[in-house]
Design an enzyme around this catalytic site. Structure first.
Site, short mmCIF file in Angstrom:
data_model
loop_
_atom_site.label_atom_id
_atom_site.label_comp_id
_atom_site.label_asym_id
_atom_site.label_seq_id
_atom_site.Cartn_x
_atom_site.Cartn_y
_atom_site.Cartn_z
CG ASP A 1 -1.74 1.27 1.31
OD1 ASP A 1 -2.80 1.30 0.68
OD2 ASP A 1 -1.32 2.22 2.00
CB ALA A 2 1.03 4.11 -2.30
CG ASP B 1 2.28 10.10 -10.57
OD1 ASP B 1 1.16 10.63 -10.71
OD2 ASP B 1 2.97 9.71 -11.52
#
Length: 276
Positions: A139-140, A160
Site C-alpha cells: 500500500d503506497a 503520483d
C-alpha cells in the site's frame, strides 16, 4: 477520476511532472551528499505509445510529441530523458518516473519503487532489471510512512496516485501531515489532476491548513477557462524545494506553457507558497 497511467502516458501532465522532477533532482544533486528517491505509485515504468491503451486516447500527441517538436533548449533535459529509452528521432516509448529517476542516479544515490497492483509490479520488476532500484508491492501510503526517515539525510518522495479512489485526496493529506512530522526537512512531490477550480480550491485549503512552512504549489492549466467534465491540467505540491530549483523554475514553466498550450488557448501556470 481514473488515471491508469498506460492510457495517459506521455500526455501534457507527464511532460510537466517529469520536467520538474528532473530539474528538482538535479538541483539537489548540486550537493555531493547521497539522496534516497522514493516513488510510491511507480506504475509499469515504461509505456508503449503505439500500444492499445495509449493509442485509445492519443494523449501523447498533445504532450511529449509537442515537447519534441518545440525548439526551446530549456526542455532539452526532458527530451534527453525520453530519448534515452528510444531509437530514432520520434519517441515510440515513454519512460515513467522509475526509469527517469534511474537515469538520474549517482553511485551514492538510492532508488526505492513501490507498485501495489500485482501485474504492474511484475512488469515494473522486468523494466527495472539491471538497475539498482528496489521494488516493493505494498500500500503506497503505508510504505510512504514506513520508509521515513530514509537511510540518507536527504531525499525525495514522489507521490503520483491514479486517483481511482474517492478518498485519495484525504489519504494524501493525512499521510503528508504524518510524513512531515517524521521527516520535516525532506522533499516531497505530490502530483494531482485538475478538473475544475472550485473542487481543487477546497483541497488546496485543506493542504494549506497543515501549516507546512515551505510548500510550493505549481499548477498547469491547459485552457483559458474551465472545460467542464474533462481534464484541464495537472499540479504539483512540492515540500521543501531547494533554492536552485525555485530559481530556475520560471523559464522552465514558461517553456512548458508555450509548448503545451492547445490551439486557441494560451494556458496558465500558477505558482504560490502555501506555507504556514
Amino acid at each position: 477520476m481514473n488515471y491508469r497511467h498506460s492510457f495517459h502516458a506521455g500526455n501534457s501532465a507527464d511532460v510537466v511532472k517529469h520536467s520538474l522532477l528532473i530539474a528538482l533532482v538535479r538541483a539537489l544533486q548540486q550537493k555531493p551528499g547521497a539522496l534516497t528517491l522514493i516513488d510510491t505509485h511507480a506504475g509499469c515504468g515504461l509505456y508503449d505509445l503505439g500500444g492499445a491503451d495509449a493509442g485509445r486516447t492519443g494523449e501523447a500527441l498533445q504532450g511529449v510529441l509537442r515537447a519534441f517538436a518545440d525548439a526551446n533548449p530549456v526542455l532539452d533535459d526532458y527530451r534527453a530523458a525520453v530519448q534515452a529509452v528510444n531509437v530514432g528521432a520520434e519517441p515510440h516509448f515513454y519512460p515513467g518516473s522509475p526509469r527517469i529517476l534511474a537515469q538520474l542516479l549517482r553511485p551514492q544515490d538510492f532508488l526505492i519503487l513501490n507498485e501495489k497492483h500485482p501485474e504492474d509490479a511484475y512488469t515494473l520488476r522486468g523494466v527495472m532489471r539491471g538497475t539498482s532500484a528496489a521494488v516493493h508491492e505494498r500500500d503506497a501510503y503505508e510504505l510512504w510512512l514506513a520508509l521515513l526517515p530514509p537511510r540518507t539525510a536527504r531525499g525525495v518522495v514522489l507521490v503520483d496516485p491514479p486517483f481511482e479512489q474517492t478518498d485519495e485526496r484525504d489519504r494524501i493529506t493525512a499521510t503528508l501531515a504524518a510524513a512531515h512530522r517524521k521527516w520535516a526537512h525532506g522533499v516531497t512531490v505530490i502530483w494531482y489532476p485538475l478538473k475544475d477550480r472550485a473542487t481543487h480550491w477546497q483541497w488546496r485549503e485543506q493542504v494549506r491548513k497543515l501549516g507546512i512552512p515551505k510548500l510550493l504549489r505549481v499548477e498547469h492549466w491547459l485552457y483559458d477557462s474551465d472545460q467542464p467534465g474533462i481534464y484541464n491540467g495537472a499540479g504539483l505540491y512540492i515540500v521543501n524545494p531547494p533554492y536552485a530549483f525555485t530559481q530556475a523554475l520560471p523559464p522552465l514553466l514558461e517553456a512548458l506553457r508555450a509548448a503545451l498550450a492547445p490551439e486557441g488557448h494560451q494556458g496558465e501556470i500558477i505558482t504560490d507558497w502555501l506555507g504556514g
